[in-house]
Design a protein around this motif. Sequence first.
Motif: not given
Length: 302
Positions: A243-251
Amino acid sequence: MQAQLNLKVERNVKKQRNKSQYIWYIFLLPTLLGILLFMVYPIFESLRLSFYNSNGTIETFTGLNNFKRVLTSGDFWNSVWNTFYIGIFQICITVPLGFIFASLINLVSKGQNILKVIYFLPNVTSIVAASMIFAFVLHPEMGIMNFVLAKLGLPTSTWLSDPSTAKWAVILLSIWHWIGFVIIICLANLQSISSEMYEAAKIDGASGIQQWMFITIPNMSGTFAFLLITGWIGALQRFNEVYVLGGPSGSPARSIQTMGAFIYERGFTGFEFGIASAATYIMFMIILVFTFINLKISKMKI
């Protein structure tokens, strides 16, 4: 008269004991209420919501439709793949590496406690704080990693902006954060192995490598089983770092979105609480199956 007096005294003593026992139940009451309110109730409420189409305000009964939508969702199966990919490499690297480090530390006669503290520090560091530091370290322009690679004449990478390297960024973070725990657990078991076994092996002419292979490793089977089970449970529930590295969408491109992030995205970003609840119970079943498989395998090995 004396018999009646003794009977009254015994009754009074029993009443006092019962009162003292009830006082302990009163002290336990806040904890029990907390468990019921924040653990038991959410479990059953989530199960109920999994059968409803709900946005938090309006609810419509849909039966098993939410489970069908989750199981036919490409994003969900992508999150399952990412979860297993990251988890498999994390466990397959961390457990053997942590065991090797623990074996080396066990050979040190002085300074063991200092080494334990150094290796265990990452494990007590907040995973959110560690993830933010890793995001800075792996920054394509200002990051320390690319700076060091450039100085060494090696090719740099965009890391968290490239789907092919983003997963390995999460794997490296997970290894760094979890390896201290593996070392401490392995070291505790190593120091509990009887020295008489090693002495007997030395008398029979066994080398240090042979003792490690045929005495140390077999006696570590229970610890390995524990680390595999706890590692899999943690890996399948992975959320904070992705979540920290890619947000909820896992960017980027959902390359690091795990099952936990998928549930969060659907529930708290898309307000599809029925879908999120159904996905939660599917994840629970996956964890249950893999825990059962690990237990069976560990019993066979032990």
